[in-house]
Design a protein around this motif. Structure first.
Motif, PDB file in Angstrom:
ATOM      1  N   ASN A 105       0.831  -1.211   0.000  1.00  0.00           N
ATOM      2  CA  ASN A 105       0.000   0.000   0.000  1.00  0.00           C
ATOM      3  C   ASN A 105       0.863   1.258   0.000  1.00  0.00           C
ATOM      4  O   ASN A 105       0.565   2.227  -0.707  1.00  0.00           O
ATOM      5  CB  ASN A 105      -0.947   0.004   1.198  1.00  0.00           C
ATOM      6  CG  ASN A 105      -2.081  -0.977   1.035  1.00  0.00           C
ATOM      7  OD1 ASN A 105      -2.437  -1.346  -0.080  1.00  0.00           O
ATOM      8  ND2 ASN A 105      -2.643  -1.420   2.147  1.00  0.00           N
ATOM      9  N   ILE A 106       1.939   1.245   0.775  1.00  0.00           N
ATOM     10  CA  ILE A 106       2.861   2.392   0.799  1.00  0.00           C
ATOM     11  C   ILE A 106       3.523   2.552  -0.553  1.00  0.00           C
ATOM     12  O   ILE A 106       3.621   3.668  -1.089  1.00  0.00           O
ATOM     13  CB  ILE A 106       3.908   2.221   1.927  1.00  0.00           C
ATOM     14  CG1 ILE A 106       3.232   2.352   3.289  1.00  0.00           C
ATOM     15  CG2 ILE A 106       5.037   3.233   1.779  1.00  0.00           C
ATOM     16  CD1 ILE A 106       4.117   1.965   4.459  1.00  0.00           C
ATOM     17  N   ARG A 107       3.972   1.460  -1.151  1.00  0.00           N
ATOM     18  CA  ARG A 107       4.610   1.497  -2.477  1.00  0.00           C
ATOM     19  C   ARG A 107       3.632   2.033  -3.519  1.00  0.00           C
ATOM     20  O   ARG A 107       3.992   2.861  -4.359  1.00  0.00           O
ATOM     21  CB  ARG A 107       5.073   0.095  -2.873  1.00  0.00           C
ATOM     22  CG  ARG A 107       5.727   0.020  -4.210  1.00  0.00           C
ATOM     23  CD  ARG A 107       6.189  -1.422  -4.496  1.00  0.00           C
ATOM     24  NE  ARG A 107       6.629  -1.547  -5.851  1.00  0.00           N
ATOM     25  CZ  ARG A 107       5.852  -1.883  -6.879  1.00  0.00           C
ATOM     26  NH1 ARG A 107       4.575  -2.135  -6.684  1.00  0.00           N
ATOM     27  NH2 ARG A 107       6.340  -1.965  -8.093  1.00  0.00           N
ATOM     28  N   SER A 108       2.389   1.579  -3.453  1.00  0.00           N
ATOM     29  CA  SER A 108       1.373   2.035  -4.390  1.00  0.00           C
ATOM     30  C   SER A 108       1.138   3.539  -4.261  1.00  0.00           C
ATOM     31  O   SER A 108       1.029   4.250  -5.266  1.00  0.00           O
ATOM     32  CB  SER A 108       0.073   1.280  -4.136  1.00  0.00           C
ATOM     33  OG  SER A 108      -0.959   1.773  -4.930  1.00  0.00           O
ATOM     34  N   GLN A 109       1.072   4.027  -3.043  1.00  0.00           N
ATOM     35  CA  GLN A 109       0.860   5.458  -2.826  1.00  0.00           C
ATOM     36  C   GLN A 109       2.047   6.277  -3.332  1.00  0.00           C
ATOM     37  O   GLN A 109       1.866   7.333  -3.930  1.00  0.00           O
ATOM     38  CB  GLN A 109       0.620   5.748  -1.340  1.00  0.00           C
ATOM     39  CG  GLN A 109       0.256   7.183  -1.058  1.00  0.00           C
ATOM     40  CD  GLN A 109      -1.026   7.606  -1.740  1.00  0.00           C
ATOM     41  OE1 GLN A 109      -1.999   6.879  -1.749  1.00  0.00           O
ATOM     42  NE2 GLN A 109      -1.023   8.779  -2.333  1.00  0.00           N
ATOM     43  N   ARG A 110       3.263   5.784  -3.104  1.00  0.00           N
ATOM     44  CA  ARG A 110       4.447   6.490  -3.600  1.00  0.00           C
ATOM     45  C   ARG A 110       4.457   6.553  -5.123  1.00  0.00           C
ATOM     46  O   ARG A 110       4.789   7.584  -5.705  1.00  0.00           O
ATOM     47  CB  ARG A 110       5.715   5.811  -3.101  1.00  0.00           C
ATOM     48  CG  ARG A 110       6.019   6.099  -1.656  1.00  0.00           C
ATOM     49  CD  ARG A 110       7.326   5.493  -1.222  1.00  0.00           C
ATOM     50  NE  ARG A 110       7.557   5.769   0.188  1.00  0.00           N
ATOM     51  CZ  ARG A 110       8.250   4.995   0.985  1.00  0.00           C
ATOM     52  NH1 ARG A 110       8.813   3.891   0.520  1.00  0.00           N
ATOM     53  NH2 ARG A 110       8.405   5.309   2.252  1.00  0.00           N
ATOM     54  N   LEU A 111       4.100   5.433  -5.759  1.00  0.00           N
ATOM     55  CA  LEU A 111       4.042   5.425  -7.226  1.00  0.00           C
ATOM     56  C   LEU A 111       2.995   6.407  -7.735  1.00  0.00           C
ATOM     57  O   LEU A 111       3.229   7.125  -8.711  1.00  0.00           O
ATOM     58  CB  LEU A 111       3.731   4.017  -7.737  1.00  0.00           C
ATOM     59  CG  LEU A 111       4.859   3.004  -7.659  1.00  0.00           C
ATOM     60  CD1 LEU A 111       4.351   1.620  -8.029  1.00  0.00           C
ATOM     61  CD2 LEU A 111       6.008   3.408  -8.565  1.00  0.00           C
ATOM     62  N   GLN A 112       1.851   6.446  -7.065  1.00  0.00           N
ATOM     63  CA  GLN A 112       0.795   7.383  -7.466  1.00  0.00           C
ATOM     64  C   GLN A 112       1.266   8.821  -7.310  1.00  0.00           C
ATOM     65  O   GLN A 112       1.023   9.663  -8.178  1.00  0.00           O
ATOM     66  CB  GLN A 112      -0.465   7.136  -6.629  1.00  0.00           C
ATOM     67  CG  GLN A 112      -1.663   7.909  -7.095  1.00  0.00           C
ATOM     68  CD  GLN A 112      -2.114   7.506  -8.478  1.00  0.00           C
ATOM     69  OE1 GLN A 112      -1.931   6.381  -8.913  1.00  0.00           O
ATOM     70  NE2 GLN A 112      -2.695   8.432  -9.188  1.00  0.00           N
TER      71      GLN A 112
END
Length: 110
Positions: A30-37
């Protein structure tokens, strides 16, 4: 069934260590996804600035060229028929207004 549901289902059938690891992996994902976004949003913002500057520069150059043609026609340096001058003025106006509308709609989405 989503991936999260599968992981939760698998963890319910596993040891506590596996369950904790699954939860940690979900948090990390979830953290990785938010950073990518956030990276995508930042890149899009920078590209919008760049394209707006390029379009503004091209439009200014185009308008100065058209102005130069009109001044040259007015001084008698260039000779064009009235229909050519009207066409040049009309198409230039349409192109400039079209670019402004397209860029404005892209930059300022509703």
């Amino acid at each position: 069934m989503s991936i999260e549901d599968t992981i939760v289902g698998d963890t319910n059938n596993s040891s506590r260590e596996v369950a904790d690891r699954a939860v940690d992996e979900m948090r990390a994902e979830n953290i990785r996804s938010q950073r990518l976004q956030n990276d995508i949003i930042e890149q899009d913002k920078n590209e919008r600035k760049d394209y707006a500057n390029v379009l503004f520069t091209v439009t200014i150059i185009w308008l100065f060229l058209v102005l130069g043609i009109f001044i040259s026609v007015g001084k008698g340096i260039l000779i064009y028929s009235d229909s050519v001058i009207i066409t040049l003025l009309t198409t230039t106006t349409a192109n400039v207004l079209g670019l402004v509308v397209i860029v404005a709609n892209y930059l300022f989405k509703k």
